[in-house]
Write an enzyme that holds these catalytic residues in place. Sequence first.
Site, PDB file in Angstrom:
ATOM      1  CB  SER A  11      -0.909  -0.015   1.237  1.00 58.65           C
ATOM      2  OG  SER A  11      -1.990   0.862   1.044  1.00 58.65           O
ATOM      3  CE1 TYR A  12       3.899   2.590  -4.074  1.00 55.68           C
ATOM      4  CE2 TYR A  12       2.021   1.117  -4.274  1.00 55.68           C
ATOM      5  CZ  TYR A  12       3.333   1.428  -4.553  1.00 55.68           C
ATOM      6  OH  TYR A  12       4.094   0.569  -5.303  1.00 55.68           O
ATOM      7  CG  LEU A  13       2.609   4.748   3.900  1.00 55.16           C
ATOM      8  CD1 LEU A  13       3.669   4.797   4.979  1.00 55.16           C
ATOM      9  CD2 LEU A  13       1.263   4.339   4.456  1.00 55.16           C
TER      10      LEU A  13
END
Length: 138
Positions: A11-13
């Site tokens: 997942s991308y912060l």
Amino acid sequence: MAKESHHIRQSYLNRDPRRTVRVRMSGDDRAFLTVKGCNDGCVRNEWEYSIPAADAIEMAESLTGGWDIDKTRYIVDHDGFTWEVDEFHGHLEGLVVAEVELTSASDAPSLPPFVGREVTGDPRYYNSALVRPCRDNA
């Protein structure tokens, strides 16, 4: 053909192409936080750090609403180069992307028979651009 495979969730912060920040689980127990800089052709700076699996799960759930990417990565050796072949699952089912690990930007590996169209530098194929369609953070 593949010498190993791994189930990966990530997942991308931050999805800004100039500086992406990703949290990743490899299998059930290995987790990483990765920071990537802007691409310069086929070269990109990258820093990766091991983190506790529980922290990765909490970051993905509380900061991004869950895992954006679910894939199986196959490691394939071809003509002296190591290829990472990602078979995507979930909303990206059917997409397969192959990437080669280069030792320098001047390397010119021969393409294995499983490689199709060249997409190097096409931002539509960056994992950070492939997040769930309903995702609204950047």
